[in-house]
Design a protein around this motif. Sequence first.
Motif, PDB file in Angstrom:
ATOM      1  N   MET A  60       0.817  -1.212   0.000  1.00 17.74           N
ATOM      2  CA  MET A  60       0.000   0.000   0.000  1.00 17.74           C
ATOM      3  C   MET A  60       0.854   1.267   0.000  1.00 17.74           C
ATOM      4  O   MET A  60       0.561   2.235  -0.700  1.00 17.74           O
ATOM      5  N   ILE A  61       1.892   1.243   0.798  1.00 16.88           N
ATOM      6  CA  ILE A  61       2.768   2.411   0.865  1.00 16.88           C
ATOM      7  C   ILE A  61       3.471   2.617  -0.472  1.00 16.88           C
ATOM      8  O   ILE A  61       3.564   3.731  -0.979  1.00 16.88           O
ATOM      9  N   GLN A  63       2.416   1.744  -3.355  1.00 16.18           N
ATOM     10  CA  GLN A  63       1.438   2.260  -4.308  1.00 16.18           C
ATOM     11  C   GLN A  63       1.259   3.758  -4.112  1.00 16.18           C
ATOM     12  O   GLN A  63       1.133   4.508  -5.067  1.00 16.18           O
ATOM     13  N   GLY A  64       1.249   4.160  -2.855  1.00 17.21           N
ATOM     14  CA  GLY A  64       1.125   5.582  -2.555  1.00 17.21           C
ATOM     15  C   GLY A  64       2.277   6.379  -3.134  1.00 17.21           C
ATOM     16  O   GLY A  64       2.130   7.560  -3.466  1.00 17.21           O
ATOM     17  N   LEU A  65       3.428   5.732  -3.262  1.00 21.19           N
ATOM     18  CA  LEU A  65       4.583   6.408  -3.846  1.00 21.19           C
ATOM     19  C   LEU A  65       4.482   6.446  -5.361  1.00 21.19           C
ATOM     20  O   LEU A  65       5.301   7.058  -6.031  1.00 21.19           O
ATOM     21  N   GLY A  66       3.501   5.768  -5.906  1.00 22.04           N
ATOM     22  CA  GLY A  66       3.281   5.823  -7.345  1.00 22.04           C
ATOM     23  C   GLY A  66       3.779   4.614  -8.106  1.00 22.04           C
ATOM     24  O   GLY A  66       3.880   4.656  -9.332  1.00 22.04           O
ATOM     25  N   PHE A  67       4.070   3.530  -7.416  1.00 18.42           N
ATOM     26  CA  PHE A  67       4.573   2.365  -8.121  1.00 18.42           C
ATOM     27  C   PHE A  67       3.459   1.395  -8.474  1.00 18.42           C
ATOM     28  O   PHE A  67       2.478   1.268  -7.749  1.00 18.42           O
ATOM     29  N   SER A  68       3.640   0.752  -9.605  1.00 20.21           N
ATOM     30  CA  SER A  68       2.631  -0.191 -10.070  1.00 20.21           C
ATOM     31  C   SER A  68       2.831  -1.530  -9.376  1.00 20.21           C
ATOM     32  O   SER A  68       3.869  -1.798  -8.774  1.00 20.21           O
ATOM     33  N   SER A  94      13.698   1.469  -0.369  1.00 15.62           N
ATOM     34  CA  SER A  94      13.207   2.842  -0.375  1.00 15.62           C
ATOM     35  C   SER A  94      14.255   3.790  -0.960  1.00 15.62           C
ATOM     36  O   SER A  94      13.905   4.812  -1.542  1.00 15.62           O
ATOM     37  N   PHE A  97      13.578   3.420  -4.561  1.00 15.71           N
ATOM     38  CA  PHE A  97      12.341   4.138  -4.873  1.00 15.71           C
ATOM     39  C   PHE A  97      12.605   5.638  -4.926  1.00 15.71           C
ATOM     40  O   PHE A  97      12.098   6.338  -5.797  1.00 15.71           O
ATOM     41  N   GLY A  98      13.409   6.097  -4.000  1.00 12.73           N
ATOM     42  CA  GLY A  98      13.720   7.527  -3.952  1.00 12.73           C
ATOM     43  C   GLY A  98      14.379   7.995  -5.238  1.00 12.73           C
ATOM     44  O   GLY A  98      14.048   9.061  -5.772  1.00 12.73           O
ATOM     45  N   LEU A 101      11.783   8.324  -7.877  1.00  8.86           N
ATOM     46  CA  LEU A 101      10.999   9.553  -7.676  1.00  8.86           C
ATOM     47  C   LEU A 101      11.795  10.768  -8.135  1.00  8.86           C
ATOM     48  O   LEU A 101      11.254  11.660  -8.797  1.00  8.86           O
TER      49      LEU A 101
END
Lengths: 156, 156
Positions: A60-61, A63-68, A94, A97-98, A101
């Motif tokens: 969920m987190i 996804q919130g960051l915009g990942f599929s 992370s 992920f950063g 982003l």
Amino acid sequence: MPNKRLENRGLTIGYVSERTGLSPSAIRYYEDERLVLPERNESGHRRYARSDIRRLSFVMISQGLGFSIAEIREALATLPEHRTPNKGDWARISRKFGAVLDARIAQMQALRSRLDGCIGCGCLSLKTCALYNKRDKAARRGQGPRYLLGDPVEID
Amino acid sequence: MPNKRLENRGLTIGYVSERTGLSPSAIRYYEDERLVLPERNESGHRRYARSDIRRLSFVMISQGLGFSIAEIREALATLPEHRTPNKGDWARISRKFGAVLDARIAQMQALRSRLDGCIGCGCLSLKTCALYNKRDKAARRGQGPRYLLGDPVEID
DNA sequence: TATTGAATTAAAGTTAACTTGAAGAATTAC
DNA sequence: GTAATTCTTCAAGTTAACTTTAATTCAATA
């Protein structure tokens, strides 16, 4: 209020649903997508581990960051043997992920400044406008809708 | 090479397709979505105005900026009487688009810095994690896939 | 004029991330 | 023990932005 939490082995989908806020159908969908892999009891009902709640939180987190979901599956796949992300894993993932982003932000900022340069122009010419980048037909994959901000970035 | 460009009145869809790079089916789809409104000849074939090429360019460029068809339709609706965007219109609209992009960038940057604060943490708790913002069920619209970067922003 | 190329419509398919519904089986509550 | 919950699977529906296919009709060319 009944206790449907942990019957002998594992949590029921209803309990996991309550704890995560995800609907049972979404949780089953994530199983189809192999983001969680619950066991089954004798009669075929799903039984989740406590750690699956954490795993779903990670989903969920992310996804919130915009990942599929595909990207999240890839990230989870970097974990040793189906393990749920722990603190160290999260630090590594992370960070990655950063970086993604950052790239997305940079891309948007570049677009933003191109737009700024075009505000007074109004040529709207597909030949000369800096805002129009012809997407190369060759590189297009699939036929569904294009992503709002370009095709999804691949995670390492 | 034949001249299918302008027969007596208006451009054929094939010609417009060639000039814009859009497929005929996409152009027809944009008509369903009322982004272009071509006339018809006696036998029902579409006949486009020269300005429709500009109009479609506007659509393509706006999409490149990340706007949805609904948003683009709204933007076009602010133009007097079905007119194709001219230089002044573009200045006004692109300024508005710029503001939306700024907002999106700011949102992503905020998310990015929250992530930075969470990299060492790894709590992944839905109760305390700054990265997890429970989307209020009440405000959810429709049931299709969520946008990668949050629900679409409305253009004034 | 005959044929080829382009256009028309309507319906169905595509991706993503799920939801909804149906029909039946297992569990829990009383 | 029986009713009320919860669970299971499978198929189909939903949004967005188009594409693909089919069955025809129109227009342009030789």
